[in-house]
Scaffold this motif. Structure first.
Motif, PDB file in Angstrom:
ATOM      1  N   HIS A   2       0.827  -1.213   0.000  1.00  0.00           N
ATOM      2  CA  HIS A   2       0.000   0.000   0.000  1.00  0.00           C
ATOM      3  C   HIS A   2       0.860   1.262   0.000  1.00  0.00           C
ATOM      4  O   HIS A   2       0.472   2.283   0.534  1.00  0.00           O
ATOM      5  CB  HIS A   2      -0.912   0.006   1.232  1.00  0.00           C
ATOM      6  CG  HIS A   2      -1.756  -1.212   1.343  1.00  0.00           C
ATOM      7  ND1 HIS A   2      -2.832  -1.433   0.516  1.00  0.00           N
ATOM      8  CD2 HIS A   2      -1.676  -2.298   2.146  1.00  0.00           C
ATOM      9  CE1 HIS A   2      -3.384  -2.603   0.818  1.00  0.00           C
ATOM     10  NE2 HIS A   2      -2.695  -3.144   1.795  1.00  0.00           N
ATOM     11  N   GLU A  19      -9.110   8.667  -3.364  1.00  0.00           N
ATOM     12  CA  GLU A  19      -8.394   7.393  -3.267  1.00  0.00           C
ATOM     13  C   GLU A  19      -8.936   6.372  -4.285  1.00  0.00           C
ATOM     14  O   GLU A  19      -8.171   5.642  -4.913  1.00  0.00           O
ATOM     15  CB  GLU A  19      -8.528   6.854  -1.832  1.00  0.00           C
ATOM     16  CG  GLU A  19      -7.946   5.476  -1.598  1.00  0.00           C
ATOM     17  CD  GLU A  19      -6.411   5.419  -1.665  1.00  0.00           C
ATOM     18  OE1 GLU A  19      -5.745   6.466  -1.615  1.00  0.00           O
ATOM     19  OE2 GLU A  19      -5.886   4.285  -1.810  1.00  0.00           O
ATOM     20  N   MET A  20     -10.264   6.334  -4.452  1.00  0.00           N
ATOM     21  CA  MET A  20     -10.841   5.323  -5.348  1.00  0.00           C
ATOM     22  C   MET A  20     -10.594   5.647  -6.829  1.00  0.00           C
ATOM     23  O   MET A  20     -10.906   4.854  -7.699  1.00  0.00           O
ATOM     24  CB  MET A  20     -12.342   5.144  -5.080  1.00  0.00           C
ATOM     25  CG  MET A  20     -12.617   4.499  -3.745  1.00  0.00           C
ATOM     26  SD  MET A  20     -11.692   2.942  -3.559  1.00  0.00           S
ATOM     27  CE  MET A  20     -11.525   2.835  -1.793  1.00  0.00           C
ATOM     28  N   ARG A  24      -4.166   2.467  -6.383  1.00  0.00           N
ATOM     29  CA  ARG A  24      -4.306   1.716  -5.137  1.00  0.00           C
ATOM     30  C   ARG A  24      -5.787   1.522  -4.786  1.00  0.00           C
ATOM     31  O   ARG A  24      -6.209   0.434  -4.398  1.00  0.00           O
ATOM     32  CB  ARG A  24      -3.590   2.490  -4.014  1.00  0.00           C
ATOM     33  CG  ARG A  24      -3.471   1.743  -2.725  1.00  0.00           C
ATOM     34  CD  ARG A  24      -2.598   2.496  -1.757  1.00  0.00           C
ATOM     35  NE  ARG A  24      -3.131   3.829  -1.429  1.00  0.00           N
ATOM     36  CZ  ARG A  24      -2.496   4.720  -0.681  1.00  0.00           C
ATOM     37  NH1 ARG A  24      -1.312   4.444  -0.192  1.00  0.00           N
ATOM     38  NH2 ARG A  24      -3.034   5.894  -0.428  1.00  0.00           N
ATOM     39  N   GLY A  25      -6.584   2.585  -4.977  1.00  0.00           N
ATOM     40  CA  GLY A  25      -8.016   2.500  -4.688  1.00  0.00           C
ATOM     41  C   GLY A  25      -8.711   1.527  -5.627  1.00  0.00           C
ATOM     42  O   GLY A  25      -9.559   0.730  -5.214  1.00  0.00           O
ATOM     43  N   ARG A  26      -8.338   1.573  -6.888  1.00  0.00           N
ATOM     44  CA  ARG A  26      -8.997   0.673  -7.858  1.00  0.00           C
ATOM     45  C   ARG A  26      -8.623  -0.785  -7.582  1.00  0.00           C
ATOM     46  O   ARG A  26      -9.459  -1.673  -7.709  1.00  0.00           O
ATOM     47  CB  ARG A  26      -8.621   1.081  -9.294  1.00  0.00           C
ATOM     48  CG  ARG A  26      -9.210   2.422  -9.698  1.00  0.00           C
ATOM     49  CD  ARG A  26      -9.040   2.742 -11.173  1.00  0.00           C
ATOM     50  NE  ARG A  26      -9.667   4.013 -11.476  1.00  0.00           N
ATOM     51  CZ  ARG A  26      -9.010   5.149 -11.738  1.00  0.00           C
ATOM     52  NH1 ARG A  26      -7.698   5.166 -11.759  1.00  0.00           N
ATOM     53  NH2 ARG A  26      -9.666   6.265 -11.984  1.00  0.00           N
ATOM     54  N   HIS A  28      -8.040  -1.948  -4.668  1.00  0.00           N
ATOM     55  CA  HIS A  28      -8.872  -2.291  -3.512  1.00  0.00           C
ATOM     56  C   HIS A  28     -10.284  -2.700  -3.987  1.00  0.00           C
ATOM     57  O   HIS A  28     -10.845  -3.697  -3.516  1.00  0.00           O
ATOM     58  CB  HIS A  28      -8.929  -1.072  -2.578  1.00  0.00           C
ATOM     59  CG  HIS A  28      -9.816  -1.250  -1.398  1.00  0.00           C
ATOM     60  ND1 HIS A  28      -9.480  -2.066  -0.338  1.00  0.00           N
ATOM     61  CD2 HIS A  28     -11.060  -0.739  -1.120  1.00  0.00           C
ATOM     62  CE1 HIS A  28     -10.470  -2.047   0.539  1.00  0.00           C
ATOM     63  NE2 HIS A  28     -11.435  -1.256   0.088  1.00  0.00           N
ATOM     64  N   LYS A  31     -10.227  -6.094  -5.542  1.00  0.00           N
ATOM     65  CA  LYS A  31     -10.139  -7.121  -4.498  1.00  0.00           C
ATOM     66  C   LYS A  31     -11.523  -7.361  -3.877  1.00  0.00           C
ATOM     67  O   LYS A  31     -11.931  -8.493  -3.678  1.00  0.00           O
ATOM     68  CB  LYS A  31      -9.132  -6.651  -3.430  1.00  0.00           C
ATOM     69  CG  LYS A  31      -8.770  -7.684  -2.411  1.00  0.00           C
ATOM     70  CD  LYS A  31      -7.484  -7.271  -1.700  1.00  0.00           C
ATOM     71  CE  LYS A  31      -7.236  -8.130  -0.484  1.00  0.00           C
ATOM     72  NZ  LYS A  31      -7.975  -7.703   0.708  1.00  0.00           N
ATOM     73  N   GLN A  32     -12.251  -6.260  -3.623  1.00  0.00           N
ATOM     74  CA  GLN A  32     -13.615  -6.403  -3.082  1.00  0.00           C
ATOM     75  C   GLN A  32     -14.482  -7.233  -4.022  1.00  0.00           C
ATOM     76  O   GLN A  32     -15.246  -8.092  -3.590  1.00  0.00           O
ATOM     77  CB  GLN A  32     -14.257  -5.024  -2.914  1.00  0.00           C
ATOM     78  CG  GLN A  32     -13.797  -4.284  -1.684  1.00  0.00           C
ATOM     79  CD  GLN A  32     -14.619  -3.018  -1.459  1.00  0.00           C
ATOM     80  OE1 GLN A  32     -15.225  -2.476  -2.376  1.00  0.00           O
ATOM     81  NE2 GLN A  32     -14.629  -2.549  -0.236  1.00  0.00           N
ATOM     82  N   TYR A  66      -0.878  -3.813 -12.671  1.00  0.00           N
ATOM     83  CA  TYR A  66      -2.188  -3.166 -12.762  1.00  0.00           C
ATOM     84  C   TYR A  66      -2.758  -3.293 -14.174  1.00  0.00           C
ATOM     85  O   TYR A  66      -3.968  -3.352 -14.357  1.00  0.00           O
ATOM     86  CB  TYR A  66      -2.055  -1.686 -12.368  1.00  0.00           C
ATOM     87  CG  TYR A  66      -3.352  -0.936 -12.493  1.00  0.00           C
ATOM     88  CD1 TYR A  66      -4.282  -0.958 -11.466  1.00  0.00           C
ATOM     89  CD2 TYR A  66      -3.661  -0.240 -13.654  1.00  0.00           C
ATOM     90  CE1 TYR A  66      -5.497  -0.300 -11.597  1.00  0.00           C
ATOM     91  CE2 TYR A  66      -4.865   0.422 -13.792  1.00  0.00           C
ATOM     92  CZ  TYR A  66      -5.777   0.389 -12.756  1.00  0.00           C
ATOM     93  OH  TYR A  66      -6.976   1.037 -12.892  1.00  0.00           O
TER      94      TYR A  66
END
Ligand code: SF4
Ligand code: SF4
Length: 427
Positions: A2, A19-20, A24-26, A28, A31-32, A66
């Motif tokens: 992170h 952040e989204m 890094r946010g994308r 995340h 992963k969700q 990515y």
């Protein structure tokens, strides 16, 4: 991991500070999704806003891929998410037009008449089109000034002893709107001892636009057709002069890995793909370079720099031209906002990124902007007058107007090899 090293190079994070809307946010959100979270409208919005510029891949010290993550996510979005009727109609229109060079060429007549009639200036002044049809206004503002488009020959013989047989992609937007770039590419290759095989009547889209937008079945269809179009030729290399197309062609092996009829051929084809600058450096020069007294700002197209790691080769080729002065643009890792059709789908943020890049280009004080992607050429050309207006008269180009001359690397090399006056690039 992170660490956030990727954040400063992400254009959408710079635009919105969310952040989204960062890599890094994308990641995340991806992963969700993998953990079972349903694909919501908000998640799709954050994925759609990613330019796919791959600056984060270059910046990441941990080697996070990515590029692969977002490509697979976009495929999921296209399969599972139902877009609004307006979005569906817009995307259907874009994908019914842009990957079809013949359809794009049909637009040349009406576009030429529109440009020649002076209507363009009127539309610019009134701003009416932007109010009535913003997408059409964006396309109109990006359209380059048209030049003659002679049909490319099937083959161009090598000048002097033949060093290699090279297939050449003519591209969709490149062949319709920048035919001079393709002619220059073929002449430079021939001057460097390559026999150039073009087969213009057989080749279509390479599938890059489809691949980068989650339409992998369509991309596979285009890839198979292109491989077939050159199947009868014995080629040492396959050359591409558009950054986005080159990075897609290099992925053919992965794209068709599960197709038993094409997997092996696709991998062999991809192994022969080279960007023009990459091949010219690999072969080494034989054609004499003549002086071109001009200052050049070189812009790294994202799919050349970040996706293919090709940064030194175009600079090496330009520096080898006597009397040419190469200048660097600030924040070279930042995307200009073109990103395939991202600027058509997201006109307002794309215009802001374009103006930021154009300001940095003007700040170099160079006379000529050089890059190796038709999308970047159109995006920066459209943004330069706006950036010059916003920054005042001191930032106007050395040409003394609100614009600036732009060229593809191939056109600069061609002018030097053919001993053309530098004014041919600056007019
Ligand atoms: S590809 Fe570009 S826009 Fe997308 S997350 Fe990475 S840096 Fe940001
Ligand atoms: S993608 Fe790479 S640079 Fe970005 S936060 Fe994760 S580990 Fe750090």
């Amino acid at each position: 991991m992170h660490c956030g090293f990727c954040l400063p190079s992400c254009p959408t994070y710079l635009l919105w500070g969310e952040e989204m809307d960062s890599p890094r946010g994308r990641i995340h959100l991806i992963k969700q999704g993998l953990e079972g979270e349903p694909l919501s409208e908000t998640m799709v919005g954050h994925f759609d806003r990613c330019l796919g510029c791959m600056a984060c891949v270059t910046a990441c010290p941990s080697g996070v891929r990515y590029d692969t993550l977002i490509e697979r996510t976009r495929q999921q979005v296209e399969r599972r998410h139902v877009r609004s009727p307006r979005e569906r109609a817009l995307r259907a229109a874009i994908f019914a037009l842009f990957p079809y060079p013949r359809r794009l060429r049909l637009l040349r007549g009406p576009l030429w008449a529109y440009q020649a009639s002076g209507l363009r200036n009127l539309v610019d002044r009134t701003g009416l089109l932007r109010r009535l049809a913003p997408t059409l206004a964006t396309l109109e503002s990006l359209a380059p000034r048209l030049t003659r488009a002679p049909r490319p020959p099937r083959r161009v013989p090598a000048y002097g002893p033949r060093r290699a047989a090279v297939g050449m992609l003519t591209g969709c937007v490149q062949s319709a709107f920048f035919p001079g770039v393709n002619s220059a590419t073929a002449r430079v290759l021939a001057a460097e001892g390559c026999e150039v095989v073009i087969n213009p009547e057989r080749q279509g889209c390479c599938g890059a636009l489809s691949l980068h937008n989650g339409r992998e079945e369509e991309a596979r269809r285009f890839a198979r057709d292109l491989i077939d179009a050159f199947a009868a030729e014995r080629l040492d290399y396959f050359v591409v002069n558009a950054a986005g197309c080159g990075s897609a062609l290099k992925e053919y092996g992965d794209l068709l890995a599960d197709d038993p009829a094409y997997a092996e051929r696709a991998a062999a084809f991809a192994a022969r793909v080279r960007d023009l600058s990459e091949l010219l450096v690999e072969l080494g020069p034989v054609a004499t370079r003549h002086p071109l007294p001009v200052s050049v700002a070189y812009h790294d197209a994202c799919h050349l720099g970040h996706a293919q790691g090709i940064r030194s080769q175009p600079r090496e080729l330009l520096r080898a031209i006597p009397e040419l002065e190469l200048r660097e643009i600030a924040d070279p890792e930042l995307c200009c906002g073109s990103a395939g059709v991202w600027n058509v789908l997201n006109p307002e943020p794309a215009a802001r990124l374009g103006e930021r890049k154009a300001r940095d280009v003007l700040a170099t004080g160079a006379s000529l902007l050089v890059t190796a992607n038709p999308g970047c050429l159109m995006q920066i050309a459209a943004a330069l007058p706006r950036a010059a207006d916003a920054s005042g008269p001191r930032s106007t180009s050395p040409r003394g107007d609100r614009g600036m001359a732009l060229a593809h690397t191939a056109q600069v090399l061609d002018a030097s090899i053919r001993r053309l006056p530098v004014t041919r690039l600056l007019d």
